[in-house]
Write an enzyme that holds these catalytic residues in place. Sequence first.
Site, PDB file in Angstrom:
ATOM      1  N   ASP A  84       0.738  -1.256  -0.034  1.00 32.52           N
ATOM      2  CA  ASP A  84       0.054  -0.110   0.006  1.00 32.52           C
ATOM      3  C   ASP A  84       0.741   1.419   0.124  1.00 32.52           C
ATOM      4  OD1 ASP A  84       0.560  -0.848   2.740  1.00 32.52           O
ATOM      5  OD2 ASP A  84      -0.543   0.811   3.419  1.00 32.52           O
ATOM      6  N   GLU A 140       0.010  -0.992   5.852  1.00 32.93           N
ATOM      7  CA  GLU A 140       1.100  -0.624   6.720  1.00 32.93           C
ATOM      8  C   GLU A 140       1.056   1.031   7.130  1.00 32.93           C
ATOM      9  OE1 GLU A 140       5.398   0.983   7.852  1.00 32.93           O
ATOM     10  OE2 GLU A 140       3.755   1.364   5.886  1.00 32.93           O
TER      11      GLU A 140
END
Length: 372
Positions: A84, A140
């Site tokens: 991400d 994250e």
Amino acid sequence: MSVSSGSTAPGRFTRRLGQLVGIETPSGWARGLNDAYDLLEAWAGNSLGRPERVVCDEVPHLYWRGGDPAAPKDSRVLLLGHADTVWPLGTLAENPFRVEGTRATGPGVFDMKAGLVLAFEALGLAGDVSHVSMVVSGDEERGSLTSRALVEEAAAACGAVLVLEPSEGGALKTARKGVALYRLGVSGRAAHAGLEPHKGVNALVELAHQVLTISDLADRGRGTTVTPTVGSAGTTTNTVPEQAFVDVDVRAWEQAELARVERALRALRPRAPGAELAFQGGVNRGPLERGMSVGLLGSARAVAERLGLTPVTEAGVGGGSDGNITASLGVPTLDGLGPDGGGAHARHEWVELTSVRDRTSLIAGLLADRAP
């Protein structure tokens, strides 16, 4: 097993990096993340066995348990990264992947899609990787709220964690500050701002007093930062604000400092009669202390010397990563193994392509050295 420092494929790396950056993957967006995972699975082939898509609260994560679950724990290595990025959908149209000279740019290129591409290049060099597992998470950048349990499970089965986050000026990251996130809510009493403001309890004024007190909890000498970030108060311009809040970001090199700040925050009391305070939050990631990295740092320096690579240096940084989580479990963790570059979370983020060969060889060497 011998790893050659000249066995990488910079053309393939750049092509793969362009493919991965070309898939938009905002934190938690399942469609983009799954498209990226399809690509990673194709690159991995059968090297790590069959991966799992672990979905938690609708956010997918990718987990290779490793080809040999019976490998001794001390030899097992977890490669750790995230797919991400901080960039919202549509950013790619404004800022597409580009290569100019020896630099590649684009959303997420530095933090941390280049590190993921490096991992698969290194796996191809390392030979037997039956002792290697890998987690690629999908949130994250939002604090690993749905992936933490997976990261902890994978790390607990291993004797070492190699984190593919980008490097700091070419240096490996051997220390990271711990991160705590809080929200202070203030409740007051609404009243008409023109007719009878004295009958209200102004939550915004109370919040202002508290923000100044909160800021004073920082300790520059110890490197502890306490930063009010997002705040809001009130509903209309002619009403004494009844509610207000502020988010607070706390970072520290030591767990004891995080504990000190939390105690002080929870001990705050309202200044205005009738105002009430409420706290939410806590430690998101404990510190990655250097002691958890120093052994792997020595191994990395030995690999670099043996292969004739650029000498390995180290740095401590203020940002947190999933390496903080694994180090907090007591698992030796070395961070910053991605390529050199800069501009994390900035539109100009970039990767230095000339750093790819050495970084790939370094990761491959570390994996090969721990093979049972």
